[in-house]
Design a protein around this motif. Structure first.
Motif, PDB file in Angstrom:
ATOM      1  N   ARG A   1     -92.418  38.958  62.611  1.00  0.00           N
ATOM      2  CA  ARG A   1     -93.574  40.251  62.454  1.00  0.00           C
ATOM      3  C   ARG A   1     -93.150  41.326  61.715  1.00  0.00           C
ATOM      4  NH1 ARG A   1     -95.135  40.810  68.439  1.00  0.00           N
ATOM      5  NH2 ARG A   1     -92.994  40.730  68.317  1.00  0.00           N
ATOM      6  N   TYR A   2     -91.936  41.626  61.733  1.00  0.00           N
ATOM      7  CA  TYR A   2     -91.250  42.721  60.982  1.00  0.00           C
ATOM      8  C   TYR A   2     -90.097  42.444  60.048  1.00  0.00           C
ATOM      9  CZ  TYR A   2     -94.308  45.186  64.382  1.00  0.00           C
ATOM     10  OH  TYR A   2     -95.507  45.748  65.094  1.00  0.00           O
ATOM     11  N   PRO A   3     -90.312  41.680  59.201  1.00  0.00           N
ATOM     12  CA  PRO A   3     -89.259  41.158  58.396  1.00  0.00           C
ATOM     13  C   PRO A   3     -88.416  42.311  57.660  1.00  0.00           C
ATOM     14  CG  PRO A   3     -91.267  40.579  57.422  1.00  0.00           C
ATOM     15  CD  PRO A   3     -91.483  41.348  58.667  1.00  0.00           C
ATOM     16  N   MET A   4     -87.110  41.808  57.335  1.00  0.00           N
ATOM     17  CA  MET A   4     -86.451  42.766  56.459  1.00  0.00           C
ATOM     18  C   MET A   4     -87.069  43.261  54.996  1.00  0.00           C
ATOM     19  SD  MET A   4     -83.287  40.647  54.683  1.00  0.00           S
ATOM     20  CE  MET A   4     -83.020  42.205  53.424  1.00  0.00           C
TER      21      MET A   4
ATOM     22  N   ARG B   1     -93.988  52.461  59.356  1.00  0.00           N
ATOM     23  CA  ARG B   1     -94.732  51.710  60.533  1.00  0.00           C
ATOM     24  C   ARG B   1     -94.414  50.337  60.345  1.00  0.00           C
ATOM     25  NH1 ARG B   1    -100.274  54.015  59.120  1.00  0.00           N
ATOM     26  NH2 ARG B   1     -99.414  53.447  57.059  1.00  0.00           N
ATOM     27  N   LEU B   2     -94.069  49.851  59.384  1.00  0.00           N
ATOM     28  CA  LEU B   2     -93.776  48.355  59.309  1.00  0.00           C
ATOM     29  C   LEU B   2     -92.543  47.994  59.466  1.00  0.00           C
ATOM     30  CD1 LEU B   2     -96.262  47.637  56.187  1.00  0.00           C
ATOM     31  CD2 LEU B   2     -96.836  47.388  58.541  1.00  0.00           C
ATOM     32  N   GLY B   3     -91.511  48.536  58.965  1.00  0.00           N
ATOM     33  CA  GLY B   3     -90.112  48.432  58.935  1.00  0.00           C
ATOM     34  C   GLY B   3     -89.542  46.780  59.431  1.00  0.00           C
ATOM     35  N   CYS B   4     -88.584  47.120  59.914  1.00  0.00           N
ATOM     36  CA  CYS B   4     -87.616  45.621  60.569  1.00  0.00           C
ATOM     37  C   CYS B   4     -87.357  45.968  61.936  1.00  0.00           C
ATOM     38  CB  CYS B   4     -86.652  45.624  59.505  1.00  0.00           C
ATOM     39  SG  CYS B   4     -85.505  43.897  59.903  1.00  0.00           S
ATOM     40  N   LYS B   5     -87.539  44.810  62.611  1.00  0.00           N
ATOM     41  CA  LYS B   5     -86.982  44.623  64.185  1.00  0.00           C
ATOM     42  C   LYS B   5     -86.081  43.627  64.421  1.00  0.00           C
ATOM     43  CE  LYS B   5     -91.146  47.384  66.121  1.00  0.00           C
ATOM     44  NZ  LYS B   5     -92.129  47.096  67.162  1.00  0.00           N
TER      45      LYS B   5
END
Length: 193
Positions: free
Chosen positions: A50-53, A62-66
């Protein structure tokens, strides 16, 4: 004793005078290298789908990567051509609202492809550093790389080893600054011949 610094490394007092200053062109015309990224060659290991590189380069923290299963994540960035990498700016996820997810320990590998969790700890990084909460603020300076070790880079692999105590790591944005190794436009060259 005056020739020793805190790390215990002996310093040559004449070294500073004998070393020539770096050529000014090495720091001239630095640019954001995100336009030079070959997206088809990029990958991340242990990323939350849901938070790809790819979110790291769109400008919305707010989107970023996790990371997904734990705090570690490997981010591999491939370039379309050889570049000299000067610095990397890591920006916190969503203004640092979940500060425990901020990366704190990062290893950088130049020109190492296909690194995974099974072998990355066995490979010497090109550079390692620790990030503070201040380093991750949007207006903070980028992390300067050992420029001599990043002169001919086709790929950068970032290994986030640890964070500020959270179960997962989160990064809001990433900006790699440097310049192409070759600045000659080969299309223009071919026209002349």
């Amino acid at each position: 004793q005056s020739n020793h610094i805190a790390t215990g490394i002996t310093m040559d007092p004449n070294a500073a005078q004998s070393a020539p200053p770096p050529p000014p062109e090495d720091h001239a015309k630095l640019e954001d290298l995100s336009g030079k990224i070959d997206k088809s060659g990029c990958y991340a290991r242990n990323e939350d789908s849901r938070y790809p590189m790819t979110n790291l380069f769109i400008g919305d923290t707010r989107l970023g990567c996790k990371s997904d299963a734990d705090e570690q994540i490997i981010i591999h960035i491939e370039f379309q051509e050889y570049v000299k990498v000067h610095s990397i700016k890591f920006t916190e996820f969503n203004l640092g609202l979940d500060a425990e997810n901020n990366p704190t320990e990062v290893a950088v590998f130049a020109n190492r492809c296909n690194l995974g969790f099974e072998d990355i700890d066995d490979v010497d990084p090109t550079q390692e550093f620790e990030l503070t909460a201040e380093d991750l603020k949007e207006g903070a300076d980028p992390i300067l790389l050992k420029f001599v070790k990043f002169q001919r880079v086709r790929s950068i692999t970032l290994y986030i080893k640890d964070n500020a105590g959270g179960e997962i790591s989160a990064l809001g944005a990433l900006k790699i600054t440097g310049r192409p190794v070759v600045t000659t436009n080969m299309a223009d060259f071919a026209k002349q011949g």
